[in-house]
Design a protein around this motif. Structure first.
Motif, PDB file in Angstrom:
ATOM      1  N   ALA A 141       0.827  -1.201   0.000  1.00 18.20           N
ATOM      2  CA  ALA A 141       0.000   0.000   0.000  1.00 18.20           C
ATOM      3  C   ALA A 141       0.868   1.260   0.000  1.00 18.20           C
ATOM      4  O   ALA A 141       0.566   2.243  -0.693  1.00 18.20           O
ATOM      5  CB  ALA A 141      -0.929   0.002   1.207  1.00 18.20           C
ATOM      6  N   LEU A 142       1.937   1.234   0.759  1.00 15.88           N
ATOM      7  CA  LEU A 142       2.858   2.370   0.821  1.00 15.88           C
ATOM      8  C   LEU A 142       3.531   2.583  -0.531  1.00 15.88           C
ATOM      9  O   LEU A 142       3.592   3.717  -1.042  1.00 15.88           O
ATOM     10  CB  LEU A 142       3.897   2.131   1.911  1.00 15.88           C
ATOM     11  N   LEU A 143       4.019   1.509  -1.130  1.00 17.54           N
ATOM     12  CA  LEU A 143       4.669   1.613  -2.435  1.00 17.54           C
ATOM     13  C   LEU A 143       3.692   2.122  -3.490  1.00 17.54           C
ATOM     14  O   LEU A 143       4.038   2.995  -4.299  1.00 17.54           O
ATOM     15  CB  LEU A 143       5.226   0.245  -2.842  1.00 17.54           C
ATOM     16  N   TYR A 144       2.475   1.603  -3.474  1.00 17.47           N
ATOM     17  CA  TYR A 144       1.482   2.013  -4.458  1.00 17.47           C
ATOM     18  C   TYR A 144       1.158   3.504  -4.329  1.00 17.47           C
ATOM     19  O   TYR A 144       1.044   4.218  -5.339  1.00 17.47           O
ATOM     20  CB  TYR A 144       0.216   1.185  -4.277  1.00 17.47           C
ATOM     21  N   ALA A 145       1.026   3.977  -3.103  1.00 17.59           N
ATOM     22  CA  ALA A 145       0.745   5.400  -2.889  1.00 17.59           C
ATOM     23  C   ALA A 145       1.856   6.268  -3.454  1.00 17.59           C
ATOM     24  O   ALA A 145       1.604   7.301  -4.088  1.00 17.59           O
ATOM     25  CB  ALA A 145       0.555   5.675  -1.400  1.00 17.59           C
ATOM     26  N   LEU A 146       3.092   5.856  -3.262  1.00 17.47           N
ATOM     27  CA  LEU A 146       4.229   6.625  -3.778  1.00 17.47           C
ATOM     28  C   LEU A 146       4.283   6.576  -5.304  1.00 17.47           C
ATOM     29  O   LEU A 146       4.521   7.594  -5.961  1.00 17.47           O
ATOM     30  CB  LEU A 146       5.529   6.079  -3.186  1.00 17.47           C
ATOM     31  N   LEU A 147       4.054   5.401  -5.871  1.00 15.59           N
ATOM     32  CA  LEU A 147       4.088   5.257  -7.328  1.00 15.59           C
ATOM     33  C   LEU A 147       2.962   6.037  -7.994  1.00 15.59           C
ATOM     34  O   LEU A 147       3.144   6.599  -9.078  1.00 15.59           O
ATOM     35  CB  LEU A 147       3.994   3.778  -7.711  1.00 15.59           C
ATOM     36  N   GLN A 148       1.798   6.067  -7.371  1.00 14.04           N
ATOM     37  CA  GLN A 148       0.660   6.796  -7.919  1.00 14.04           C
ATOM     38  C   GLN A 148       0.870   8.307  -7.871  1.00 14.04           C
ATOM     39  O   GLN A 148       0.218   9.047  -8.593  1.00 14.04           O
ATOM     40  CB  GLN A 148      -0.615   6.453  -7.136  1.00 14.04           C
ATOM     41  N   ASN A 149       1.767   8.739  -7.008  1.00 14.83           N
ATOM     42  CA  ASN A 149       1.973  10.178  -6.809  1.00 14.83           C
ATOM     43  C   ASN A 149       3.418  10.580  -7.063  1.00 14.83           C
ATOM     44  O   ASN A 149       3.950  11.449  -6.374  1.00 14.83           O
ATOM     45  CB  ASN A 149       1.565  10.564  -5.383  1.00 14.83           C
ATOM     46  N   ARG A 150       4.037   9.941  -8.040  1.00 19.03           N
ATOM     47  CA  ARG A 150       5.442  10.249  -8.306  1.00 19.03           C
ATOM     48  C   ARG A 150       5.606  11.735  -8.627  1.00 19.03           C
ATOM     49  O   ARG A 150       4.807  12.339  -9.343  1.00 19.03           O
ATOM     50  CB  ARG A 150       5.987   9.376  -9.443  1.00 19.03           C
ATOM     51  N   GLY A 151       6.634  12.314  -8.020  1.00 19.40           N
ATOM     52  CA  GLY A 151       6.886  13.742  -8.188  1.00 19.40           C
ATOM     53  C   GLY A 151       6.222  14.601  -7.121  1.00 19.40           C
ATOM     54  O   GLY A 151       6.577  15.767  -6.969  1.00 19.40           O
ATOM     55  N   ARG A 152       5.267  14.027  -6.377  1.00 22.42           N
ATOM     56  CA  ARG A 152       4.573  14.778  -5.334  1.00 22.42           C
ATOM     57  C   ARG A 152       5.110  14.412  -3.963  1.00 22.42           C
ATOM     58  O   ARG A 152       5.502  13.272  -3.711  1.00 22.42           O
ATOM     59  CB  ARG A 152       3.072  14.473  -5.349  1.00 22.42           C
ATOM     60  N   VAL A 153       5.122  15.399  -3.076  1.00 22.10           N
ATOM     61  CA  VAL A 153       5.481  15.142  -1.680  1.00 22.10           C
ATOM     62  C   VAL A 153       4.198  14.828  -0.924  1.00 22.10           C
ATOM     63  O   VAL A 153       3.233  15.599  -0.964  1.00 22.10           O
ATOM     64  CB  VAL A 153       6.176  16.362  -1.049  1.00 22.10           C
ATOM     65  N   LEU A 154       4.180  13.691  -0.246  1.00 21.06           N
ATOM     66  CA  LEU A 154       3.024  13.274   0.535  1.00 21.06           C
ATOM     67  C   LEU A 154       3.355  13.404   2.018  1.00 21.06           C
ATOM     68  O   LEU A 154       4.430  12.982   2.455  1.00 21.06           O
ATOM     69  CB  LEU A 154       2.647  11.829   0.214  1.00 21.06           C
ATOM     70  N   SER A 155       2.450  13.973   2.761  1.00 16.73           N
ATOM     71  CA  SER A 155       2.675  14.102   4.201  1.00 16.73           C
ATOM     72  C   SER A 155       2.565  12.741   4.862  1.00 16.73           C
ATOM     73  O   SER A 155       2.024  11.778   4.289  1.00 16.73           O
ATOM     74  CB  SER A 155       1.649  15.055   4.813  1.00 16.73           C
ATOM     75  N   GLY A 156       3.037  12.651   6.092  1.00 15.46           N
ATOM     76  CA  GLY A 156       2.913  11.416   6.841  1.00 15.46           C
ATOM     77  C   GLY A 156       1.459  11.010   7.006  1.00 15.46           C
ATOM     78  O   GLY A 156       1.120   9.829   6.925  1.00 15.46           O
ATOM     79  N   GLU A 157       0.572  11.996   7.218  1.00 13.36           N
ATOM     80  CA  GLU A 157      -0.852  11.695   7.380  1.00 13.36           C
ATOM     81  C   GLU A 157      -1.456  11.153   6.095  1.00 13.36           C
ATOM     82  O   GLU A 157      -2.299  10.246   6.120  1.00 13.36           O
ATOM     83  CB  GLU A 157      -1.611  12.946   7.830  1.00 13.36           C
ATOM     84  N   GLN A 158      -1.050  11.710   4.955  1.00 11.35           N
ATOM     85  CA  GLN A 158      -1.559  11.210   3.679  1.00 11.35           C
ATOM     86  C   GLN A 158      -1.132   9.764   3.448  1.00 11.35           C
ATOM     87  O   GLN A 158      -1.917   8.937   2.977  1.00 11.35           O
ATOM     88  CB  GLN A 158      -1.067  12.091   2.535  1.00 11.35           C
ATOM     89  N   LEU A 159       0.107   9.453   3.791  1.00  9.94           N
ATOM     90  CA  LEU A 159       0.584   8.082   3.628  1.00  9.94           C
ATOM     91  C   LEU A 159      -0.116   7.137   4.596  1.00  9.94           C
ATOM     92  O   LEU A 159      -0.449   6.004   4.238  1.00  9.94           O
ATOM     93  CB  LEU A 159       2.100   8.015   3.818  1.00  9.94           C
TER      94      LEU A 159
END
Length: 227
Positions: free
Chosen positions: A156-174
């Motif tokens: 789930a963590l990897l998918y969230a990062l791959l779906q949002n490549r180039g974007r900074v995600l906060s800890g809460e978003q992750l």
């Protein structure tokens, strides 16, 4: 993938939650339109599964209101209303897909992955990032051609990062992507998952942006071992 399920029938809802969880999806369920709106304000979701026959408000009205206020969350309408006029009304109100009851959970899961693929502008389920390959529909990951065993949370963590490549995600978003709204999460749990992901996929897979959060690291030619 973090799914918001808005379904008032407890039996149907429990089957959907169990089925999607078994496919590696993270599901939060609400039973009313008002609860759905509250949940959307409280957490981040990748997709919404919306029943139309809700006890406090017709789902079409909820969907129309969400679109009117600029909510771009992909929505799959799940309903027993099978007339052409009902389907047209749902699509015109802003639904991205329409699935009739009764349905097969495998089809529902496939449609949700397709919605996410469209959002990301991909034509295939497989997501590639340098030597890394990840198929969210089969929950399989490869690094330089070698299969990598990831836990459900790590996927789930990897998918969230791959779906949002180039974007900074906060800890809460992750955390929203990795855990359900009602899950009890220890304070260091996200850091533990990030550590495991770096150990398995290379230190550069997750970049820490001090004071802001995390983002997917640049694609690398070869895996790196974490210290």
């Amino acid at each position: 993938m973090h799914v918001l399920l808005c379904e008032d029938d407890d039996l149907i809802a429990s089957g959907i939650v169990a089925g999607l969880n078994a496919q590696g999806l993270n599901v939060d369920r609400v039973a009313t339109a008002s609860a759905a709106q509250a949940m959307l304000r409280a957490a981040s979701f990748d997709v919404m599964v919306l029943d139309l026959g809700l006890p406090d408000e017709d789902g079409i009205k909820l969907l129309d209101r969400l679109r009117q206020r600029g909510e771009a969350l992909p929505v799959l309408v799940l309903t027993a209303r099978d007339s052409v006029s009902d389907r047209v009304a749902g699509l015109q109100a802003g639904a991205d897909d329409y699935l009739l009851k009764p349905f097969d959970l495998r089809e529902l899961c496939a449609r949700l992955h397709t919605l996410q693929r469209r959002v990301a502008g991909r034509t295939l389920n497989m997501i590639e990032h340098g030597p890394l390959q990840h198929d969210p529909s089969t929950r399989q990951t490869w690094l330089a051609g070698q299969a990598v065993d990831l836990s459900r949370r790590e996927q789930a963590l990897l998918y969230a990062l791959l779906q949002n490549r180039g974007r900074v995600l906060s800890g809460e978003q992750l955390k929203d992507s990795v855990y359900g709204f009602s899950d009890e999460v220890e304070s260091n749990a996200l850091n533990v998952h990030i550590h495991h992901l770096r150990r398995k996929l290379g230190n550069g897979i997750v970049e820490t942006v001090r004071g802001l959060g995390y983002r997917l690291g640049p694609a690398q030619a070869a895996p790196q071992e974490a210290p």
